[in-house]
Design a protein around this motif. Sequence first.
Motif, short mmCIF file in Angstrom:
data_model
loop_
_atom_site.label_atom_id
_atom_site.label_comp_id
_atom_site.label_asym_id
_atom_site.label_seq_id
_atom_site.Cartn_x
_atom_site.Cartn_y
_atom_site.Cartn_z
N GLY A 101 16.80 1.45 0.22
CA GLY A 101 16.09 1.40 -1.06
C GLY A 101 15.19 0.18 -1.17
O GLY A 101 14.03 0.29 -1.58
N CYS A 102 15.70 -0.98 -0.81
CA CYS A 102 14.89 -2.20 -0.87
C CYS A 102 13.76 -2.17 0.16
O CYS A 102 12.66 -2.68 -0.10
CB CYS A 102 15.77 -3.42 -0.66
N GLY A 103 14.03 -1.57 1.31
CA GLY A 103 12.98 -1.45 2.32
C GLY A 103 11.80 -0.63 1.81
O GLY A 103 10.64 -0.98 2.01
N ILE A 104 12.11 0.47 1.15
CA ILE A 104 11.06 1.32 0.58
C ILE A 104 10.30 0.57 -0.51
O ILE A 104 9.07 0.63 -0.59
CB ILE A 104 11.66 2.62 0.03
N ALA A 105 11.03 -0.16 -1.36
CA ALA A 105 10.39 -0.92 -2.44
C ALA A 105 9.45 -1.99 -1.88
O ALA A 105 8.33 -2.17 -2.38
CB ALA A 105 11.45 -1.55 -3.33
N VAL A 106 9.91 -2.70 -0.85
CA VAL A 106 9.07 -3.74 -0.24
C VAL A 106 7.82 -3.12 0.37
O VAL A 106 6.70 -3.61 0.18
CB VAL A 106 9.86 -4.52 0.83
N ALA A 107 7.99 -2.03 1.11
CA ALA A 107 6.86 -1.39 1.77
C ALA A 107 5.83 -0.89 0.77
O ALA A 107 4.62 -1.09 0.94
CB ALA A 107 7.35 -0.24 2.65
N ARG A 108 6.30 -0.26 -0.30
CA ARG A 108 5.37 0.26 -1.31
C ARG A 108 4.64 -0.87 -2.03
O ARG A 108 3.44 -0.75 -2.32
CB ARG A 108 6.12 1.14 -2.31
N SER A 109 5.35 -1.94 -2.32
CA SER A 109 4.72 -3.07 -3.00
C SER A 109 3.65 -3.71 -2.13
O SER A 109 2.55 -4.01 -2.60
CB SER A 109 5.77 -4.10 -3.40
N VAL A 110 3.97 -3.90 -0.86
CA VAL A 110 3.00 -4.51 0.05
C VAL A 110 1.79 -3.61 0.22
O VAL A 110 0.64 -4.08 0.22
CB VAL A 110 3.66 -4.80 1.42
N ARG A 111 2.01 -2.31 0.35
CA ARG A 111 0.89 -1.38 0.49
C ARG A 111 0.01 -1.38 -0.75
O ARG A 111 -1.22 -1.31 -0.66
CB ARG A 111 1.40 0.03 0.77
N ARG A 112 0.63 -1.44 -1.92
CA ARG A 112 -0.14 -1.43 -3.17
C ARG A 112 -1.00 -2.70 -3.27
O ARG A 112 -2.17 -2.64 -3.65
CB ARG A 112 0.80 -1.33 -4.36
N ILE A 113 -0.43 -3.84 -2.92
CA ILE A 113 -1.17 -5.11 -2.98
C ILE A 113 -2.31 -5.11 -1.96
O ILE A 113 -3.45 -5.51 -2.27
CB ILE A 113 -0.22 -6.29 -2.74
N CYS A 114 -2.02 -4.66 -0.74
CA CYS A 114 -3.06 -4.65 0.30
C CYS A 114 -4.17 -3.65 -0.04
O CYS A 114 -5.34 -3.91 0.24
CB CYS A 114 -2.43 -4.31 1.66
N ALA A 115 -3.80 -2.51 -0.62
CA ALA A 115 -4.83 -1.54 -1.00
C ALA A 115 -5.74 -2.10 -2.08
O ALA A 115 -6.95 -1.82 -2.11
CB ALA A 115 -4.17 -0.25 -1.48
N HIS A 116 -5.14 -2.93 -2.97
CA HIS A 116 -5.94 -3.50 -4.06
C HIS A 116 -6.89 -4.58 -3.55
O HIS A 116 -8.07 -4.61 -3.92
CB HIS A 116 -5.00 -4.09 -5.12
N TRP A 117 -6.39 -5.48 -2.70
CA TRP A 117 -7.18 -6.61 -2.27
C TRP A 117 -7.89 -6.39 -0.94
O TRP A 117 -8.90 -7.08 -0.66
CB TRP A 117 -6.29 -7.85 -2.16
N LEU A 118 -7.39 -5.48 -0.12
CA LEU A 118 -8.00 -5.25 1.20
C LEU A 118 -8.43 -3.80 1.37
O LEU A 118 -8.50 -3.30 2.49
CB LEU A 118 -6.99 -5.63 2.31
N GLY A 119 -8.71 -3.14 0.25
CA GLY A 119 -9.08 -1.73 0.33
C GLY A 119 -10.35 -1.48 1.12
O GLY A 119 -10.53 -0.40 1.71
N HIS A 120 -11.24 -2.47 1.18
CA HIS A 120 -12.50 -2.31 1.90
C HIS A 120 -12.34 -2.55 3.40
O HIS A 120 -13.25 -2.26 4.18
CB HIS A 120 -13.53 -3.30 1.35
N VAL A 121 -11.19 -3.09 3.82
CA VAL A 121 -10.94 -3.39 5.23
C VAL A 121 -10.58 -2.10 5.96
O VAL A 121 -9.82 -1.28 5.44
CB VAL A 121 -9.80 -4.42 5.38
N PRO A 122 -11.11 -1.87 7.15
CA PRO A 122 -10.80 -0.64 7.89
C PRO A 122 -9.29 -0.45 8.08
O PRO A 122 -8.54 -1.41 8.24
CB PRO A 122 -11.50 -0.85 9.24
N PHE A 123 -8.86 0.80 8.10
CA PHE A 123 -7.45 1.13 8.22
C PHE A 123 -6.84 0.51 9.48
O PHE A 123 -5.70 0.02 9.45
CB PHE A 123 -7.29 2.65 8.25
N ALA A 124 -7.58 0.54 10.59
CA ALA A 124 -7.05 0.02 11.86
C ALA A 124 -6.76 -1.46 11.80
O ALA A 124 -5.94 -1.98 12.57
CB ALA A 124 -8.03 0.32 13.00
#
Length: 240
Positions: free
Chosen positions: A41-64
């Motif tokens: 459960g905590c692993g999923i929460a950490v992963a989703r939080s990190v993805r949300r933050i990175c999508a917000h601040w690094l959304g313009h950066v290529p996926f790779a």
Amino acid sequence: MGLFAAIVLILMIVAAFSGPFGTYVQGPFPTRLVYWIISIGCGIAVARSVRRICAHWLGHVPFAVREPLVLIAVTAIYTPFLRYWTVFLFEGRAFDTVPFWPLAAKILAICVMVSTLRFFVSKLVKRAVAVQEPHGDKVRLLRRLPDDADQTVLRLSAEGHIVHVVMAQARYTLRMRFSDAVDEMDAADGFCTHRSHWVARGAVAAKKTCNGRPVLILTNGDEVPVSRKYQRDLEVAGVL
């Protein structure tokens, strides 16, 4: 979401029964079940939080480029937690029996496998949707976004030749003219509210008045102004 929750629950129970990574000999089934429920459960929460933050601040950066940064960040945050949690729950375990770097390597390997699975599943879903939808119904602007981007655009906003594409949990930046971005949203049900703003009809949650001018409140909490030029069109469409 219901299917995802069911899969996660099954995974927790299977892990508690099988006791991978040496946890089978560390305690009875109830203890292992608590361990894996909290760990996964905590692993999923950490992963989703990190993805949300990175999508917000690094959304313009290529996926790779962005995805490896996400995996490293998840590993760096989750490894210390899992190490402390393992030592805390299982009696007789000490920090020297749960070495940091081997644990981090296992977590990173799991992150890579999950990321690879997400990538190919998203590809299959997009291909299935493309087959089911008529070609003309595809929102063309989505082709400019990363492969893992959400498929629902809430709004567009412009700053010069920069267009911000706002999703429910992420936002991306495109270098293009705002008029071209609006043209590429022709398959979506939406409206221009201002010379620098476009909103999807389904994203409008409420409206209010600010300084005598109408303002739209979107489902994600964003507020979008309405200019006089577009007010009449929005009233006719039932948005105002």
